[in-house]
Design a protein around this motif. Structure first.
Motif, PDB file in Angstrom:
ATOM      1  N   SER A 195       0.803  -1.369  -0.117  1.00 41.26           N
ATOM      2  CA  SER A 195      -0.140   0.112   0.097  1.00 41.26           C
ATOM      3  C   SER A 195       0.988   1.420   0.046  1.00 41.26           C
ATOM      4  O   SER A 195       0.316   2.511  -0.097  1.00 41.26           O
ATOM      5  N   ALA A 196       2.351   1.191   0.302  1.00 40.80           N
ATOM      6  CA  ALA A 196       3.135   2.349   0.128  1.00 40.80           C
ATOM      7  C   ALA A 196       3.713   2.506  -1.406  1.00 40.80           C
ATOM      8  O   ALA A 196       4.434   3.600  -1.287  1.00 40.80           O
ATOM      9  N   LEU A 197       3.241   1.658  -2.037  1.00 37.20           N
ATOM     10  CA  LEU A 197       3.889   1.773  -3.437  1.00 37.20           C
ATOM     11  C   LEU A 197       3.253   2.638  -4.267  1.00 37.20           C
ATOM     12  O   LEU A 197       1.892   2.284  -4.438  1.00 37.20           O
ATOM     13  N   ALA A 198       3.550   3.818  -4.752  1.00 44.48           N
ATOM     14  CA  ALA A 198       2.812   4.786  -5.750  1.00 44.48           C
ATOM     15  C   ALA A 198       2.492   3.877  -6.889  1.00 44.48           C
ATOM     16  O   ALA A 198       3.026   3.292  -7.556  1.00 44.48           O
ATOM     17  N   VAL A 199       1.344   4.572  -7.235  1.00 41.09           N
ATOM     18  CA  VAL A 199       0.684   4.205  -8.562  1.00 41.09           C
ATOM     19  C   VAL A 199       0.591   5.191  -9.695  1.00 41.09           C
ATOM     20  O   VAL A 199       0.132   6.424  -9.204  1.00 41.09           O
ATOM     21  N   LEU A 200       0.419   4.881 -11.075  1.00 41.89           N
ATOM     22  CA  LEU A 200       0.215   6.039 -11.902  1.00 41.89           C
ATOM     23  C   LEU A 200      -1.384   5.744 -12.266  1.00 41.89           C
ATOM     24  O   LEU A 200      -1.612   4.742 -12.614  1.00 41.89           O
ATOM     25  N   ALA A 201      -2.188   6.676 -11.755  1.00 46.22           N
ATOM     26  CA  ALA A 201      -3.493   6.779 -12.149  1.00 46.22           C
ATOM     27  C   ALA A 201      -3.954   7.586 -13.349  1.00 46.22           C
ATOM     28  O   ALA A 201      -3.562   8.772 -13.241  1.00 46.22           O
ATOM     29  N   ILE A 202      -4.581   7.134 -14.401  1.00 43.82           N
ATOM     30  CA  ILE A 202      -4.959   7.848 -15.686  1.00 43.82           C
ATOM     31  C   ILE A 202      -6.390   7.786 -15.843  1.00 43.82           C
ATOM     32  O   ILE A 202      -7.049   6.755 -15.773  1.00 43.82           O
ATOM     33  N   THR A 203      -7.268   8.731 -15.687  1.00 44.32           N
ATOM     34  CA  THR A 203      -8.519   9.002 -15.875  1.00 44.32           C
ATOM     35  C   THR A 203      -8.778   9.475 -17.354  1.00 44.32           C
ATOM     36  O   THR A 203      -8.308  10.558 -17.558  1.00 44.32           O
ATOM     37  N   ARG A 204      -9.420   8.761 -18.448  1.00 43.42           N
ATOM     38  CA  ARG A 204      -9.276   8.973 -19.860  1.00 43.42           C
ATOM     39  C   ARG A 204     -10.844   9.072 -20.263  1.00 43.42           C
ATOM     40  O   ARG A 204     -11.422   8.099 -19.889  1.00 43.42           O
ATOM     41  N   VAL A 205     -11.022  10.292 -20.651  1.00 45.90           N
ATOM     42  CA  VAL A 205     -12.684  10.187 -21.203  1.00 45.90           C
ATOM     43  C   VAL A 205     -12.469  10.784 -22.768  1.00 45.90           C
ATOM     44  O   VAL A 205     -11.887  11.546 -23.057  1.00 45.90           O
ATOM     45  N   ALA A 206     -13.295   9.972 -23.447  1.00 46.82           N
ATOM     46  CA  ALA A 206     -13.087  10.088 -24.895  1.00 46.82           C
ATOM     47  C   ALA A 206     -14.732  10.495 -25.462  1.00 46.82           C
ATOM     48  O   ALA A 206     -15.543   9.913 -25.016  1.00 46.82           O
ATOM     49  N   ALA A 207     -14.722  11.533 -26.153  1.00 44.79           N
ATOM     50  CA  ALA A 207     -16.090  11.906 -26.966  1.00 44.79           C
ATOM     51  C   ALA A 207     -15.943  11.970 -28.341  1.00 44.79           C
ATOM     52  O   ALA A 207     -14.839  12.071 -29.172  1.00 44.79           O
ATOM     53  N   ASP A 208     -17.164  12.074 -29.019  1.00 39.98           N
ATOM     54  CA  ASP A 208     -17.252  11.951 -30.572  1.00 39.98           C
ATOM     55  C   ASP A 208     -17.591  13.261 -30.757  1.00 39.98           C
ATOM     56  O   ASP A 208     -17.584  14.266 -30.030  1.00 39.98           O
ATOM     57  N   THR A 209     -17.620  13.577 -32.251  1.00 39.73           N
ATOM     58  CA  THR A 209     -17.782  15.035 -32.811  1.00 39.73           C
ATOM     59  C   THR A 209     -18.799  15.460 -32.197  1.00 39.73           C
ATOM     60  O   THR A 209     -19.046  16.825 -32.416  1.00 39.73           O
ATOM     61  N   ALA A 210     -20.185  14.804 -31.872  1.00 37.26           N
ATOM     62  CA  ALA A 210     -21.217  15.439 -31.276  1.00 37.26           C
ATOM     63  C   ALA A 210     -21.165  15.837 -29.936  1.00 37.26           C
ATOM     64  O   ALA A 210     -21.934  16.498 -29.032  1.00 37.26           O
ATOM     65  N   GLY A 211     -20.052  15.485 -29.229  1.00 40.02           N
ATOM     66  CA  GLY A 211     -19.852  15.802 -27.817  1.00 40.02           C
ATOM     67  C   GLY A 211     -20.073  14.838 -26.943  1.00 40.02           C
ATOM     68  O   GLY A 211     -20.019  14.842 -25.544  1.00 40.02           O
ATOM     69  N   ARG A 212     -20.796  13.681 -27.530  1.00 36.89           N
ATOM     70  CA  ARG A 212     -21.161  12.455 -26.479  1.00 36.89           C
ATOM     71  C   ARG A 212     -19.939  11.813 -25.905  1.00 36.89           C
ATOM     72  O   ARG A 212     -19.056  11.282 -26.654  1.00 36.89           O
ATOM     73  N   VAL A 213     -19.869  11.382 -24.775  1.00 33.78           N
ATOM     74  CA  VAL A 213     -18.733  10.563 -24.131  1.00 33.78           C
ATOM     75  C   VAL A 213     -19.069   9.164 -24.563  1.00 33.78           C
ATOM     76  O   VAL A 213     -20.105   8.439 -24.229  1.00 33.78           O
ATOM     77  N   VAL A 214     -18.164   8.504 -25.100  1.00 33.69           N
ATOM     78  CA  VAL A 214     -18.114   7.350 -25.690  1.00 33.69           C
ATOM     79  C   VAL A 214     -17.189   6.237 -24.829  1.00 33.69           C
ATOM     80  O   VAL A 214     -17.545   4.982 -24.919  1.00 33.69           O
TER      81      VAL A 214
END
Length: 243
Positions: A195-214
Motif C-alpha cells: 500500500s506504500a507503493l505509488a501508482v500512476l492513475a489515469i482517467t481517460r474520457v473520450a467523446a465523439d464529434t457531437a460531444g457525446r462521451v463514448v
C-alpha cells in the motif's frame, strides 16, 4: 538493536539477491521457515511483509510465498492510451476481461455526462505478467455502444491491446487526467502490491464529434511497471513562417 524479523528479512534478501533462491521459486512454508529461524509465525510473517514491501516476495493466496520476478515496463502512449506494441509484446501480458451491466452512479454520471441510472457496460480488465497482476483498468461505455462482439459476457482472455482498442470511428476528443498517488486498499489487494507503493492513475474520457462521451476509463499502473509518454503537435501557421 535490530529486531529479529529484520534479521530474517536481511538473510532472505541476501539469498534472493545472490540467486540462491531464484525468481519464481516458492519459499518454504511459513511454519517451516519459522522453525528454521526459531521464531514465532507472527515474527516470520513480519519479515516476509518487509520483503513484500520491497517487491522481492509475493504472497499468492492459497499457494504460498514466491520470489517475485522483475517486472518489465510497458509504455503508455498518451493522446488515446495505446500501448507501445513493442513493449507490450516484450512483456507478453495476458488480460482477463469481465463485463458487467450497471447503472451510472456518483462520479460516473459526471465522467460520462449521463443522467443517474443511465445503463452502462463496465469492462474490468486485469493484465498479468506470468501469474502476477501487472495493471488494472475499469472501462465504462454507454450500453448501446458496448462492443459485445469483441468482449462477450463474463470472463475471457485477450491480448493487452484489446483493452485499449481505438473505436471506429476514433473519438474526436480525448481528455486524460494523470496523477501519482497511493493505491486504494482494493487496488493494492487486486494488484498484490504494498500500500506504500505509488501508482500512476489515469482517467481517460473520450467523446465523439457531437460531444457525446463514448468511453470513460480508469487506469491504474504500479509506478515501477509503466512509462507514460505524451507528445504535443503544434500547428504552425504558414503566414507566420513567411514573415
Amino acid at each position: 538493536m535490530a529486531s529479529r524479523h529484520h534479521d530474517i528479512a536481511d538473510d532472505l534478501r541476501h539469498q534472493i539477491t545472490t540467486g540462491r533462491i531464484k525468481p519464481g521459486e516458492r519459499l518454504p512454508s511459513e511454519s517451516r521457515l519459522a522453525g528454521q529461524y526459531k521464531v514465532s509465525t507472527a515474527t516470520l510473517r513480519r519479515a516476509l511483509t518487509v520483503l513484500q514491501g520491497q517487491g522481492l516476495v509475493e504472497k499468492i493466496h492459497g499457494r504460498g510465498n514466491f520470489v517475485r520476478r522483475p517486472f518489465r515496463k510497458i509504455t503508455y502512449v498518451g493522446g488515446w492510451g495505446m500501448l507501445d506494441p513493442r513493449t507490450a509484446a516484450d512483456a507478453d501480458l495476458r488480460v482477463t476481461v469481465r463485463t458487467t451491466a450497471l447503472g451510472a452512479r456518483g462520479d460516473l454520471t459526471a465522467l460520462l455526462r449521463v443522467p443517474d441510472g443511465c445503463p452502462l457496460t463496465e469492462f474490468l480488465c486485469l493484465s498479468y505478467e506470468g501469474e502476477s497482476p501487472h495493471s488494472l483498468a475499469r472501462i465504462y461505455v454507454p450500453h448501446d455502444l458496448a462492443p459485445n462482439e469483441v468482449f462477450g459476457d463474463g470472463s475471457s482472455s485477450a491480448r493487452m491491446e484489446a483493452s485499449f482498442t481505438v473505436p471506429n470511428p476514433p473519438p474526436a476528443e480525448v481528455r486524460e487526467t494523470v496523477s501519482a498517488r497511493l493505491p486504494t486498499p482494493d487496488e493494492a489487494s487486486t494488484l498484490r502490491i504494498n500500500s506504500a507503493l505509488a501508482v500512476l492513475a489515469i482517467t481517460r474520457v473520450a467523446a465523439d464529434t457531437a460531444g457525446r462521451v463514448v468511453e470513460a476509463a480508469l487506469l491504474v499502473f504500479p509506478g515501477d511497471r509503466v512509462d507514460a509518454v505524451f507528445t504535443t503537435h503544434h500547428v504552425i501557421d504558414q503566414r507566420e513562417t513567411q514573415r
